[in-house]
Structure formats: C-alpha cells, structure tokens
Design an enzyme around this catalytic site. Sequence first.
Site, PDB file in Angstrom:
ATOM      1  N   ASP A  81     161.823  16.043  18.202  1.00  0.00           N
ATOM      2  CA  ASP A  81     162.557  17.056  17.439  1.00  0.00           C
ATOM      3  C   ASP A  81     164.044  17.172  17.788  1.00  0.00           C
ATOM      4  OD1 ASP A  81     162.154  18.011  19.973  1.00  0.00           O
ATOM      5  OD2 ASP A  81     161.196  19.883  19.400  1.00  0.00           O
ATOM      6  N   HIS A  82     164.429  16.813  19.019  1.00  0.00           N
ATOM      7  CA  HIS A  82     165.800  17.083  19.453  1.00  0.00           C
ATOM      8  C   HIS A  82     166.801  15.995  19.077  1.00  0.00           C
ATOM      9  CE1 HIS A  82     164.105  20.319  21.784  1.00  0.00           C
ATOM     10  NE2 HIS A  82     165.260  20.624  22.336  1.00  0.00           N
ATOM     11  N   ARG A  97     166.499  21.454  31.045  1.00  0.00           N
ATOM     12  CA  ARG A  97     166.837  20.029  31.227  1.00  0.00           C
ATOM     13  C   ARG A  97     167.093  19.723  32.697  1.00  0.00           C
ATOM     14  NH1 ARG A  97     172.270  21.131  27.783  1.00  0.00           N
ATOM     15  NH2 ARG A  97     170.641  22.087  26.551  1.00  0.00           N
ATOM     16  N   ARG A 103     170.509  30.623  21.123  1.00  0.00           N
ATOM     17  CA  ARG A 103     171.537  30.387  22.138  1.00  0.00           C
ATOM     18  C   ARG A 103     172.894  30.242  21.507  1.00  0.00           C
ATOM     19  NH1 ARG A 103     168.206  26.777  26.191  1.00  0.00           N
ATOM     20  NH2 ARG A 103     167.347  28.645  27.116  1.00  0.00           N
ATOM     21  N   ASP A 134     160.665  22.635  28.059  1.00  0.00           N
ATOM     22  CA  ASP A 134     161.696  23.233  27.228  1.00  0.00           C
ATOM     23  C   ASP A 134     161.667  24.730  27.491  1.00  0.00           C
ATOM     24  OD1 ASP A 134     163.378  22.445  24.540  1.00  0.00           O
ATOM     25  OD2 ASP A 134     162.775  24.537  24.629  1.00  0.00           O
ATOM     26  N   SER A 164     168.733  26.135  29.710  1.00  0.00           N
ATOM     27  CA  SER A 164     167.630  25.227  29.378  1.00  0.00           C
ATOM     28  C   SER A 164     166.866  24.711  30.582  1.00  0.00           C
ATOM     29  CB  SER A 164     168.188  24.051  28.602  1.00  0.00           C
ATOM     30  OG  SER A 164     168.751  23.139  29.519  1.00  0.00           O
TER      31      SER A 164
END
Length: 748
Positions: free
Chosen positions: A92-93, A643, A445, A157, A641
């Site tokens: 999706d990203h 990440r 965000r 996520d 996030s």
Amino acid sequence: MSIDLAKNLYAKMPDVLAKARKKFGCGLTLSEKVLVSHADDFDTQVWERGKAMLALRPDRVAMQDATAQMAILQFMQANKKQAAVPSTIHCDHLIRAEMGSEKDLVRAMDENKEVYNFLASAAKKYGIGFWKPGAGIIHQVVLENYAFPGSLIIGTDSHTPNGGGLGGLAIGVGGADAGEVMAGLPWEVLHPKLIGIRLTGRLSGWTSAKDVILYLCGLLTVKGGTNKIVEYFGPGAETISATGKGTICNMGAELGATTSVFPFDQKMVAYLNITDRADLANLAIANKSLLVADPEVYQSPEKYYDQIVEVDLSTLEPHVVGPHTPDLARPISKMAAEAKEKGYPVELKAALIGSCTNSSYEDISRSAHIAQQGLKAGLKAKTSFLVSPGSERIYHTMKRDGFLDTFEKLGGTVLSNSCGPCIGQWKRADGVKGKADSIVSSFNRNFPGRNDGISETLSFLASPEIVTAYAISGDLTFDPVNQTLKGADGKEFKFEPPQGEELPSKGFAKADEGFVAPAANGEGLTVEVPPTSERLQLLQPFPRWDGKDFEKLPLLIKTKGKTTTDHISPAGPWLKFRGHLDKISDNMFLGANNAFFPEPGKGTDVLTGETGLTMAQIARRYKAKGIGSIVVGDENYGEGSSREHAAMSPRFLNVRVVITKSFARIHETNLKKQGVLALTFADPKDYEKIEQQDRISVTGLSSLAPGKPVQVTIHKTDGTALTIQANHSITDQQIAWFKAGSALNALN
Ligand code: MIC
Ligand code: SF4
C-alpha cells in the site's frame, strides 16, 4: 479468515480471567482481559502497570510493504521454515499518487517490481498471506478481514490500533518485533497504564468520530498516551459505528498511545456481519462478557484507570488540527480568528480525503452528501481535491453507489487504494519549495513536509466531510457549520449538516480483492533478491559490542524541537530504498533541526571542521575512521511512525548512543532492538549543557543493569569535564541485545 483463532482464544479466556481477578484482587478492564489472555505464561509473568515488561503471544502479524521488507529480511536471518503465527503483507505504501488510480497502479507495478516480487515470493514460501498492490491500505484490510473482538494483533505500522474499532488490542511495532514473533518468540511490551475515556451523548450534525480524536489530541498532546492504552467506554461508545471507532483508535497513534480499544457491542456485530463474518459475530455475542470490562469497572472507573477523561459527544464541535503537529487543535468556529492572528495563508491549495483513517462507507457517504450540495449550488472544488479509498471493497462500493461520480463531478481525482499523498507519494503539481501555503486532509499526520515534501506547507487535519466543505470554499476561514457560501447564482446558501449511512444498505460491492494465499508447502521455494538490486540488500549482522566503554565520542547531531521519525528517516522519495539499508541511510536526519546548524539535516564534521555536510556524510566519515558517534534529542524523540530505519540507519552508520529528554515508545524499542543505547537525561536541563565540540563518554557499561543509571561525561574543549546521569528502561534481555549487537544477533 478462519474463525478458529477466535474460538480457541474465547475457550481459554474464562480460566485465565478468573486467575487474573484473583491475582489482582479486583475486576478487569477490557485491556487487561486481552493482555492476560495473551500472556506467554500468566503464572510467572509480573504484572505492574508502567513497570513490568510483558511477554505476550499475539494472534497475528500484519506488515505493510514499506516496513515488511526489513521485517522479512530480519525474519530470514532466523532461518525458520514458516511464520509461526498467521501473518499478512499489504502492498500500500509504495504506490505514487500522480495520474489517478489506474495509471498510478501500472507504474507502481513496474517501478516496484523487485520489491513486490521479493515480498510475494517470501510470503509464498513462509506461509504469509499477500495482498497485492491496489488491494487496499493495511489497516482497512485488517479491519475488514482479520481484526476481531478480544484479539491481540501486532503490525509494522503505527496506525495498527485501527483494529481497536473491532474490540481488540492492535499494536504498532518495528519490523524486528514482527520478525521475532513470526520466528516463534513471544512479543515484549512495557505493561501499559490505562487511560479511560468515558463517552456520553451522541454525535450529531457536522460532528463525527474524527472529531473525538482531534479533540483528544489537543487535550492530551502527542505525548499524552505514551506507554498507555486508551480504553473507551460509556453510553456514547455504543452510538459510534465500528468504522468510526476504528478512526478514533487509528489516530490514537497521534497521542503516542500503545493502542486504543472499544468494548464489544452491536455496532461491531453489524460490521462483522456485513464483512461476511456472521459466524464470528455470533461467537462474540455468545462470549460478550469476555470482550467488555467487568461490570464493577464501569461502575467505578476511577478505581481501575490511571486517568479518566469525559467527553460529551452531544456538545462536541467539529475540530481542525495543525499545522505541523496533530495536537494543535481548535473547534472549527475558532479557526478563522486563529488563522488571522497567526498569519496562516488562508487560501487552501488542496483538500484530500480518505486514507486508512477515514475512508469508511460512513465517511465517504457523508462527504458525498456535502459534495452533492456544492454541485447543486453550481459549485466545484476550488482546490485540488483527491480521494484515497482504503480498499477494493470501499472503492467498488463507492463506485456502485455513485459517490465516485459525485466526487469527480466536483473536480476530484480518485487515487488508487493506497497511502499515496498521506506518505509523501504525491506529485503535487503546484507546490513550490520555500513557499508556505495551506492544505487540508482527513489523514492523521501533518508533520512538516510529510505530504508534499515541502516543509513550509501548512497541513491541517479535519473530518472528511469538513475537508470536502473546505474543498468547495477553498478558504481556511470558512466555517460550514455556521457560515454561508455564495452559490454560482450569487445567492448565499448554507450547507445542511452531512448525512450518510454507517454501512451500505446493499452490502459491500465486491470484485477480485487482490489476495494471494501462500503455498501449502513452501520449503522448496526461493525468495527473490536480485544480487545487483538497488532496492534490496540482504542484511549483515551488526558487530557485537566489544566490551569497552564509549570514550569521547563526537556529537553527530543535537536535534532541537520536534524530532519525529519523519525528521530522522523521511519517507516520500526515500520509500523506494526501504529494503536497502546502505542506500536509505543517506536520508538520515535530513528533516531534523540541528541545534548547531541553521539548515535542517546538515551539520559539521567536528573532526575536520568541514561544515554544511549531511548527517549521513559526516557519520560515514566517522565510520570510515572506526569512530562511533552520539545523538542528543529533545522531547518525545522518535514520535510518529514505526519505521525502524530511523533506528537502523543510525546503527548502521555507527551511532552508539542516543540521549534524549524522552522517547516515543516504538522508536525507543526499535533503537534497543538494533543495539543502540537509548538513554534519557536524568535532569532534562542537562540537554542544554551539550555543545557542538563536546566529546561524550558513557562509562560503566560492563555493569549495565535494569534501573541503574549510567554515567555520562561531557568533555569540553577547554579541557574541563562534567559528569551527568542518564536513565534508561533497559531490561536484562535488552542488555543481552546490546551486548550481542542487536536483538537478532542475540537470537542466533
Ligand atoms: C506513517 O503513517 O508514517 C507510516 C508510513 O504508515 C509509518 C510506517 C512507515 O514509515 O513505513 C507508520 O505509521 O508506522
Ligand atoms: Fe498509509 Fe497514511 Fe495510513 Fe500510514 S497513516 S498507513 S501512510 S494511509
């Protein structure tokens, strides 16, 4: 989804809940019920909110493509045949938003081929479900297919808590955590404290579920939820749709909360039924008492929650938050005055709706109702207007029910079912670097530069129906609740409050949903990683700790103010290197404000005096000389996030210690997992004492122990030195990670 997971869980819950009531000597909140029933070993586990580390057994793992790459690369280092728990990957990203859904998708398939092939082949081999590009955004797909009342799901996520809309604890983690759980290990988290939010009244008119969380962001701030679970209850909770609950839980990530959750109710039943899970709904109904808090908790919540907030939905106004941070909130009626006072550019350039947070049928139908009223008055969107549907189901249902047509007539563009502009994959045609202008979205965000890569852009967040009204007015000072707008005929008209349906009366429209099941036996299959790839790089273990103290390390950067993971490891154009640690590390700190340099992302090589270099350039020079470095950070360092690149890149480029005023939860764990020493100033004022030319020593490391502060000596250029104390939250197990060089090294 097989219903067995839920069956087995509900069957074992009564026993462990009884034990827990006895041990704690009182009734249980919903969060506690879910936590204790997922304990790796309830009897030996120490339970103490805010103190104990919990070892839990999640029901599922979900990964999105930008973080799955590292999660899978790390999982592969564990040499397992299969993922130990049901797991899925969602593409999706990585899809760019530029030309509309179809063309964007074709291009994504081409430009991300290597990454998709890698993820698809790994999924097939290791027994992991694979959702193809265009199938939808991870959290929407998880809500539609996998989340269930009482479940514990981890996802790579930070917006994984979306699943709380269906009554489970869904928690965002770094890829290393996911890799370990897939390798069969329990998952560790600090026993969260509990915030109880009691909802009364009922949403009406313009106010929507989004406004609950926008309001709470303002009230509790971006740190207010750190290491806490936000548990909702009260008569108002039962009036909010399951997807509305999902929105509230999703954006609870912006409070820094470990997760958010709602008790099981009829709205969840309706959502499970319409998403083809009537069997699960019935099972949950039969087990309802396990899936809500005990009655005594609701009678005297103040005894059970560490903090209580009351929100009356009937008097809640629609809110707008931003710019630059999600906790700068005000009711929309106060926006015009504030915009004037603070000099925000009031002409809106873009309005964006959808995303994982706000693309439910309810959101879309209410927004379409506003769009229809605009069209009826002869108006079109004055701004660019983009729509990001959350999944194939949502997309096809929007299309069938005429909403897409309405948005397109208004001048909108429907993008693919993916993150797109929310994660900086947006080619904003009119954006100019260095020029401040305003945009508004229904995303979650709004850190500087997040959507369009332009750090000056002022990004505001509101509900999708408010954003649609903004698109039509093109004006940040417009308040659709109280003001009128001029129609094409010059006459003033007032929008009627949005009306929509919680769930489609005709059910969801369906086409191929884009799911690929794994191989029954993947043993003979290979994972595709082209050796010359620019996108993927197999990981080399980080070196073990050499047993020596860190002596006189140079300061790489002292970050000033907000330092989110978007500042430490920006996304947008860098997303394409998420599977290549060496390449992505060139983005390290590119968005961060350096206390000793006027421009973000740059600084000085303190060994040579050369200045204006990027942090990656400086760190690579130190690394080449075999020197480690230290990073100093401000409050809530690493917010945002999950990440782990924001921890892996510093580790890869030889940052040994990060000392901050405070950390955000996921990032602190990510640093520890990668073998970086994560410390906090015992006295936050010591942050001020750090200067650019200091050399910093961290000593006594061989006796590093849980709860024992560490000595930090700051050596000044004039030869003097001062010693300060730093705290940490490192457990015995995490000390083992540090010594081994990383959590994964400790596994092997
Ligand atoms: C985000 O919303 O910032 C992301 C992109 O979804 C991240 C994960 C990532 O950086 O890949 C998140 O929220 O964890
Ligand atoms: Fe994607 Fe944005 Fe949701 Fe993150 S917040 S998962 S980038 S849509």
